[in-house]
Design a protein around this motif. Sequence first.
Motif, PDB file in Angstrom:
ATOM      1  N   ARG A 277      -1.093  21.780  -5.790  1.00 46.52           N
ATOM      2  CA  ARG A 277       0.296  22.189  -5.556  1.00 46.52           C
ATOM      3  C   ARG A 277       0.762  21.674  -4.202  1.00 46.52           C
ATOM      4  N   ILE A 278       0.626  20.399  -4.025  1.00 49.03           N
ATOM      5  CA  ILE A 278       1.011  19.743  -2.772  1.00 49.03           C
ATOM      6  C   ILE A 278       2.397  19.130  -2.953  1.00 49.03           C
ATOM      7  N   GLY A 279       3.287  19.390  -1.997  1.00 52.51           N
ATOM      8  CA  GLY A 279       4.648  18.902  -2.121  1.00 52.51           C
ATOM      9  C   GLY A 279       5.012  17.786  -1.169  1.00 52.51           C
ATOM     10  N   SER A 280       4.089  17.454  -0.249  1.00 59.36           N
ATOM     11  CA  SER A 280       4.351  16.385   0.711  1.00 59.36           C
ATOM     12  C   SER A 280       3.009  15.836   1.173  1.00 59.36           C
ATOM     13  N   TRP A 281       2.965  14.505   1.390  1.00 57.42           N
ATOM     14  CA  TRP A 281       1.696  13.836   1.637  1.00 57.42           C
ATOM     15  C   TRP A 281       1.755  13.050   2.944  1.00 57.42           C
TER      16      TRP A 281
ATOM     17  N   LYS B 269       0.837  -1.206   0.000  1.00 55.97           N
ATOM     18  CA  LYS B 269       0.000   0.000   0.000  1.00 55.97           C
ATOM     19  C   LYS B 269       0.870   1.253   0.000  1.00 55.97           C
ATOM     20  N   ALA B 270       1.921   1.256   0.807  1.00 56.90           N
ATOM     21  CA  ALA B 270       2.822   2.409   0.838  1.00 56.90           C
ATOM     22  C   ALA B 270       3.477   2.614  -0.517  1.00 56.90           C
ATOM     23  N   SER B 271       3.854   1.527  -1.158  1.00 59.47           N
ATOM     24  CA  SER B 271       4.466   1.630  -2.477  1.00 59.47           C
ATOM     25  C   SER B 271       3.517   2.273  -3.475  1.00 59.47           C
ATOM     26  N   ARG B 272       2.264   1.893  -3.418  1.00 59.46           N
ATOM     27  CA  ARG B 272       1.272   2.472  -4.335  1.00 59.46           C
ATOM     28  C   ARG B 272       1.078   3.967  -4.062  1.00 59.46           C
ATOM     29  N   CYS B 273       1.069   4.339  -2.785  1.00 54.27           N
ATOM     30  CA  CYS B 273       0.928   5.766  -2.451  1.00 54.27           C
ATOM     31  C   CYS B 273       2.125   6.565  -2.953  1.00 54.27           C
ATOM     32  N   THR B 274       3.328   6.012  -2.809  1.00 56.12           N
ATOM     33  CA  THR B 274       4.508   6.739  -3.275  1.00 56.12           C
ATOM     34  C   THR B 274       4.554   6.797  -4.800  1.00 56.12           C
ATOM     35  N   LEU B 275       4.059   5.759  -5.468  1.00 55.36           N
ATOM     36  CA  LEU B 275       3.967   5.826  -6.929  1.00 55.36           C
ATOM     37  C   LEU B 275       3.018   6.949  -7.351  1.00 55.36           C
ATOM     38  N   ALA B 276       1.888   7.062  -6.660  1.00 53.77           N
ATOM     39  CA  ALA B 276       0.925   8.110  -7.000  1.00 53.77           C
ATOM     40  C   ALA B 276       1.514   9.497  -6.755  1.00 53.77           C
ATOM     41  N   ALA B 277       2.369   9.622  -5.744  1.00 53.79           N
ATOM     42  CA  ALA B 277       2.952  10.928  -5.412  1.00 53.79           C
ATOM     43  C   ALA B 277       4.043  11.347  -6.390  1.00 53.79           C
ATOM     44  N   GLN B 278       4.492  10.447  -7.244  1.00 55.85           N
ATOM     45  CA  GLN B 278       5.429  10.775  -8.329  1.00 55.85           C
ATOM     46  C   GLN B 278       6.694  11.482  -7.824  1.00 55.85           C
ATOM     47  N   GLY B 279       7.292  10.903  -6.810  1.00 57.33           N
ATOM     48  CA  GLY B 279       8.554  11.437  -6.322  1.00 57.33           C
ATOM     49  C   GLY B 279       8.436  12.404  -5.172  1.00 57.33           C
ATOM     50  N   GLU B 280       7.237  12.885  -4.883  1.00 62.30           N
ATOM     51  CA  GLU B 280       7.053  13.758  -3.725  1.00 62.30           C
ATOM     52  C   GLU B 280       6.980  12.899  -2.463  1.00 62.30           C
ATOM     53  N   PRO B 281       7.504  13.378  -1.338  1.00 67.30           N
ATOM     54  CA  PRO B 281       7.594  12.540  -0.134  1.00 67.30           C
ATOM     55  C   PRO B 281       6.235  12.183   0.444  1.00 67.30           C
ATOM     56  N   VAL B 282       6.126  10.933   0.887  1.00 66.24           N
ATOM     57  CA  VAL B 282       4.937  10.430   1.583  1.00 66.24           C
ATOM     58  C   VAL B 282       5.371  10.052   2.998  1.00 66.24           C
ATOM     59  N   VAL B 283       4.592  10.482   3.987  1.00 63.51           N
ATOM     60  CA  VAL B 283       4.901  10.228   5.393  1.00 63.51           C
ATOM     61  C   VAL B 283       3.796   9.380   6.001  1.00 63.51           C
TER      62      VAL B 283
ATOM     63  N   ASP C  74      -7.292  11.652   5.200  1.00 60.80           N
ATOM     64  CA  ASP C  74      -7.767  10.387   4.605  1.00 60.80           C
ATOM     65  C   ASP C  74      -7.270  10.170   3.185  1.00 60.80           C
ATOM     66  N   LEU C  75      -5.998  10.388   2.984  1.00 62.77           N
ATOM     67  CA  LEU C  75      -5.417  10.204   1.659  1.00 62.77           C
ATOM     68  C   LEU C  75      -5.130   8.734   1.374  1.00 62.77           C
ATOM     69  N   ASP C  76      -5.156   8.372   0.116  1.00 63.96           N
ATOM     70  CA  ASP C  76      -4.640   7.093  -0.361  1.00 63.96           C
ATOM     71  C   ASP C  76      -4.127   7.316  -1.769  1.00 63.96           C
ATOM     72  N   GLU C  77      -3.706   6.237  -2.445  1.00 69.77           N
ATOM     73  CA  GLU C  77      -3.114   6.402  -3.763  1.00 69.77           C
ATOM     74  C   GLU C  77      -4.081   7.006  -4.773  1.00 69.77           C
ATOM     75  N   TYR C  78      -5.374   6.688  -4.638  1.00 72.76           N
ATOM     76  CA  TYR C  78      -6.347   7.188  -5.604  1.00 72.76           C
ATOM     77  C   TYR C  78      -6.613   8.674  -5.410  1.00 72.76           C
ATOM     78  N   LEU C  79      -6.724   9.107  -4.161  1.00 69.83           N
ATOM     79  CA  LEU C  79      -6.958  10.535  -3.915  1.00 69.83           C
ATOM     80  C   LEU C  79      -5.706  11.337  -4.255  1.00 69.83           C
ATOM     81  N   ILE C  80      -4.530  10.808  -3.942  1.00 71.11           N
ATOM     82  CA  ILE C  80      -3.299  11.504  -4.324  1.00 71.11           C
ATOM     83  C   ILE C  80      -3.249  11.681  -5.837  1.00 71.11           C
ATOM     84  N   ARG C  81      -3.542  10.614  -6.562  1.00 66.80           N
ATOM     85  CA  ARG C  81      -3.526  10.703  -8.016  1.00 66.80           C
ATOM     86  C   ARG C  81      -4.563  11.701  -8.521  1.00 66.80           C
ATOM     87  N   SER C  82      -5.749  11.686  -7.927  1.00 64.99           N
ATOM     88  CA  SER C  82      -6.801  12.618  -8.337  1.00 64.99           C
ATOM     89  C   SER C  82      -6.388  14.064  -8.091  1.00 64.99           C
TER      90      SER C  82
END
Length: 498
Positions: free
Chosen positions: A318-322, A152-166, A303-311
Amino acid sequence: MLALALRDDPSLALSMDLYELSMAQGYWKNEVTDTQAEFHMFFRTNPFQGGYVVWAGLADLIEALRGFHFSTSDLAYLGSLPDREGKPLFEPKFLEFLARFRFTCDVHAVPEGTVVFPNEPLIRVQGPILEAQVVETLLLTVVNFQSLIATKASRCTLAAQGEPVVDFGLRRAQGLDGGFSASRAAYIGGCVGTSNVLAGKLLGIRVLGTFAHSWVMSFDSEREAFDAFARTMPNNCVFLVDTYNTIHGIRNAIEVGLRLREQGHEMIGIRLDSGDLAYLSIQARRMLDEAGLGEAVVMASSDLDEYLIRSLKSQGARIGSWGVGTRLVTGFDDPALGGVYKLTAVRRPGRTEWAYKLKLSEQKAKTSLPGLLQVYRCSDANGKFVADAIVDQGEDAAAVPRIIDPNDNTKTKSLRGAMAREPLLLPVFERGEPVYASPSIHEIRARALSQLGRLDPGHQRFENPHLYPVGLSPALNQLRDGMIAEARAGLDNGGGGV
């Protein structure tokens, strides 16, 4: 909490389902404890309707199996359990046997951080059947959960396209023990840090976070709250701006941030935790830039996840960290990796040959694989993964010309273009003694990121990912089909089993 319960007796031996102990007593009573067995752990379906799993939890499993034994209090508890007639559930002589129990199995496993796929053996346990049986649940609960969360974390970081996920999920995790495991797995899967301070202390993961809405509400005004925090931690200022009015909160953060600069400090950024995150992040970025605070980060949670990050990214946010919490550490919306543990071979005392075993099912997908198996990862000339081949012991992996889908004999894949074939199952325990040096968690995380870089993007899609080829060697496929036919013939003749 498990840690408190184990304070006086750190034994994890009872981390098992009752049926494992019931079978163990059966093996003992029927004098088959010297029978050798091999079990394989695998899963049948990728979680989240995805195309891969990030394998995690092996280091914790190694620690749990190291010196595995039943403590005095374990045995006392088991001795107190009654059957339905009020008699002891476990015979005293069996408990005496357990008092001498030591784990002496051989274990092979795929290294943590490897991307793995359905139907392939990920752990092999070989040794006395009773010993190999009783570790089933312990093994599954450790690697199933951590692999789920790392994926799940991997999918979230893929959606963030290089921006940091915490990882922000501890307060919503499945208990303190689940929260700690989730923080470990989330880091392996690609998160840059965690809010979980205990995970930071014990694992060396970077810890991140500032304050909650209650901090703002405890002061007479938002501006006063921001000023107080800036005085308290001038080099750790991420201002939460949505307690009352987000745009007004951004203005207050900018004013305090500019004053911090005059004092020789820089605000890290602001955090949005509610509302229209796309719109508010665009406004925040504009306001910060116009104020000369271009380095300040706009962080989002809520309540973020990979789908909301991608959306949000598709909306131009203009979000730089998730900060991802609940939906990360709970594996939303696929709450379990369905890893299973199946017997694949037995060897009776005094014999040199193994008797292969399989579980038969009306569904071929649930018919297990027989044998003493190894998995080879096949790569092309550019190092990209092209297929995984499952072979029986003694097979020359380099000579396998193609693989056959374990669920459909009509689906095959040629391996002629595979330039490298790497065995995935490595020795972890030999006769119960650890022989594998677990890498650091930072090395495991780096491996996971590297592995994803070698996996075709088509397998990483969120919707309808291209299925990665995992198959049986022709010889293994023929062996299994023959055993299936033999077992069904035995059933037709009133027998059963192979």
